[in-house]
Design an enzyme around this catalytic site. Structure first.
Site, short mmCIF file in Angstrom:
data_model
loop_
_atom_site.label_atom_id
_atom_site.label_comp_id
_atom_site.label_asym_id
_atom_site.label_seq_id
_atom_site.Cartn_x
_atom_site.Cartn_y
_atom_site.Cartn_z
N THR A 93 0.86 -1.17 0.00
CA THR A 93 0.00 0.00 0.00
C THR A 93 0.90 1.23 0.00
O THR A 93 1.64 1.46 0.98
CB THR A 93 -0.91 0.02 1.24
OG1 THR A 93 -1.68 -1.18 1.26
CG2 THR A 93 -1.84 1.22 1.21
N LYS A 168 -7.85 1.87 -3.28
CA LYS A 168 -7.54 1.47 -1.90
C LYS A 168 -7.67 2.66 -0.94
O LYS A 168 -8.29 2.54 0.11
CB LYS A 168 -6.13 0.87 -1.85
CG LYS A 168 -5.55 0.66 -0.48
CD LYS A 168 -5.65 -0.74 0.02
CE LYS A 168 -5.15 -0.82 1.46
NZ LYS A 168 -5.42 -2.07 2.11
N LYS A 243 -1.66 4.90 8.63
CA LYS A 243 -0.82 4.97 7.43
C LYS A 243 -1.69 5.22 6.19
O LYS A 243 -1.39 6.11 5.37
CB LYS A 243 -0.04 3.66 7.26
CG LYS A 243 0.69 3.57 5.92
CD LYS A 243 1.19 2.17 5.59
CE LYS A 243 1.61 2.13 4.13
NZ LYS A 243 2.09 0.83 3.69
P1 NAD Z 1 5.35 -6.14 7.55
O1 NAD Z 1 6.11 -5.04 8.18
O2 NAD Z 1 4.90 -7.30 8.36
O3 NAD Z 1 6.19 -6.74 6.31
C1 NAD Z 1 6.99 -5.97 5.45
C2 NAD Z 1 8.28 -6.77 5.25
O4 NAD Z 1 9.08 -6.13 4.27
C3 NAD Z 1 9.11 -6.85 6.52
O5 NAD Z 1 9.29 -8.22 6.86
C4 NAD Z 1 10.43 -6.18 6.12
O6 NAD Z 1 11.57 -6.80 6.73
C5 NAD Z 1 10.42 -6.38 4.63
N1 NAD Z 1 11.29 -5.47 3.87
C6 NAD Z 1 11.46 -4.13 3.99
N2 NAD Z 1 12.31 -3.68 3.04
C7 NAD Z 1 12.67 -4.76 2.29
C8 NAD Z 1 13.49 -4.96 1.15
N3 NAD Z 1 14.16 -3.95 0.58
N4 NAD Z 1 13.62 -6.21 0.64
C9 NAD Z 1 12.95 -7.26 1.19
N5 NAD Z 1 12.15 -7.14 2.28
C10 NAD Z 1 12.01 -5.91 2.82
O7 NAD Z 1 4.10 -5.45 6.82
P2 NAD Z 1 2.78 -6.17 6.28
O8 NAD Z 1 1.72 -6.11 7.31
O9 NAD Z 1 3.17 -7.47 5.66
O10 NAD Z 1 2.36 -5.12 5.14
C11 NAD Z 1 3.00 -5.10 3.87
C12 NAD Z 1 2.24 -4.10 3.01
O11 NAD Z 1 0.87 -4.51 2.90
C13 NAD Z 1 2.23 -2.68 3.58
O12 NAD Z 1 2.35 -1.78 2.52
C14 NAD Z 1 0.86 -2.59 4.24
O13 NAD Z 1 0.37 -1.27 4.31
C15 NAD Z 1 0.02 -3.45 3.32
N6 NAD Z 1 -1.18 -4.06 3.92
C16 NAD Z 1 -1.13 -4.62 5.15
C17 NAD Z 1 -2.28 -5.19 5.69
C18 NAD Z 1 -2.26 -5.85 7.05
O14 NAD Z 1 -3.36 -6.14 7.59
N7 NAD Z 1 -1.10 -6.12 7.63
C19 NAD Z 1 -3.47 -5.18 4.97
C20 NAD Z 1 -3.50 -4.62 3.69
C21 NAD Z 1 -2.33 -4.05 3.17
#
Ligand code: NAD
Length: 289
Positions: A93, A168, A243
């Site tokens: 997102t 979104k 966010k």
């Molecule tokens: P998270 O923090 O659990 O996972 C993100 C991962 O990316 C982390 O494990 C981090 O170590 C990794 N990362 C960061 N930079 C990196 C790189 N250069 N190379 C490889 N890995 C890297 O976050 P999440 O909850 O999995 O969310 C991910 C995305 O999905 C976000 O943009 C969030 O807004 C979106 N989202 C989350 C949810 C939810 O309920 N958690 C729902 C819809 C959308």
């Protein structure tokens, strides 16, 4: 079956990658976190040393990263080493502007790319029932269908590049306003001596019905699975709603739009997130009592 590079194996990306493995795809994954790597390995992901290694022979590259900056940095690193003809899918997102910039950078390197943010949370990621909102060309959308399918309950093509992110932020701005409005109604009902169950029965059969009450009811009782019954454990964390509202407000500002309720919701959630980021966003009702 495809060879897929999956970058960002966190709360969402981890289970999404697992569903791709279970569907028979070969998944080369990378994450910065040791815990995420260990979990992905246990799910059958072939964990590699970095993004460049992951994309080297991938037909499809999926990113699921925390922010627009993370995606921009990641694309700057991987684009020169990505295989000719690969399809790039960003499911993070991020802002509409960042999504369009990233799409253009991919095009400059000769790649088809879509923005494909999701709703459905960690449960939807695990169950393979996420709703994907896709921005990109018709050709790229069609090419992505088979890869998205094992992770998706629903895939909607919203329009050109950036349209998935636009959908979104609009949806989540509505959701924030609705969750506050439902909280206000339940608090007002309490003060008027109206039982929560009675209000629930009326609203869910009437014109005020919405997900924020029929599924995410902010008082314990009427919906036993809602976070209000479980100390507001998410669910959808307040930090993530905050966010997404930040991204919505950036879009409101950059387009010169008027969104007084969305702006107020963004202010309320920004305040609430300072101490309560880990709670489900329906806990905003606590500030209304
Ligand atoms: P998270 O923090 O659990 O996972 C993100 C991962 O990316 C982390 O494990 C981090 O170590 C990794 N990362 C960061 N930079 C990196 C790189 N250069 N190379 C490889 N890995 C890297 O976050 P999440 O909850 O999995 O969310 C991910 C995305 O999905 C976000 O943009 C969030 O807004 C979106 N989202 C989350 C949810 C939810 O309920 N958690 C729902 C819809 C959308």
């Amino acid at each position: 079956m495809s060879t897929i590079a999956f970058l960002g194996l966190g709360n969402m990306g981890g289970p999404m990658a697992k569903n791709l493995v279970n569907a028979g795809h070969t998944v080369h994954g990378f994450d910065l976190s040791a815990a995420a790597i260990a979990a992905a390995e246990a799910n059958g992901v072939n964990v590699v040393a970095g993004g460049i290694e992951a994309v080297a022979d991938a037909d499809v590259v999926i990113t699921m990263l925390p922010s627009g900056k993370a995606v921009l940095d990641c694309y700057a690193q991987i684009l020169p080493g990505t295989k000719t003809g690969a399809l790039l899918i960003d499911s993070s997102t991020i802002s509409v502007d960042d999504a369009r910039t990233i799409n253009q950078q991919a095009a400059d390197h000769g790649f088809a790319q879509i923005d494909a943010p999701v709703s459905g949370g960690i449960k939807g990621a695990d169950a393979g029932t996420l709703a994907f909102m896709v921005g990109g060309t018709d050709e790229a959308f069609l090419a992505a269908q088979g890869v998205l399918e094992p992770m998706a309950g629903k895939v909607i093509h919203c329009g050109a590049a950036g349209s998935g992110q636009a959908a979104k932020v609009c949806n989540n701005m509505v959701l924030a306003v609705q969750q506050i409005a439902i909280g206000e109604a339940f608090v007002l009902a309490e003060k008027l001596g109206l039982e929560a169950q009675a209000l629930f029965d009326v609203i869910t059969g009437a014109t005020g019905n919405c997900w924020s009450v029929h599924t995410n009811c902010p008082v314990p009782g009427p919906v036993p699975t809602s976070p209000a019954n479980n100390e507001f454990k998410p669910g959808f964390a307040t930090a993530l709603m905050n966010k997404d509202l930040g991204l919505a407000m950036a879009a409101v500002e950059s387009t010169g739009s008027t969104a007084p309720l969305g702006e107020h919701a963004a202010t309320l959630y920004a305040d609430f997130a300072q101490e309560n980021g880990a709670k489900d966003f329906s806990a905003i009702i606590e500030t209304l009592r």
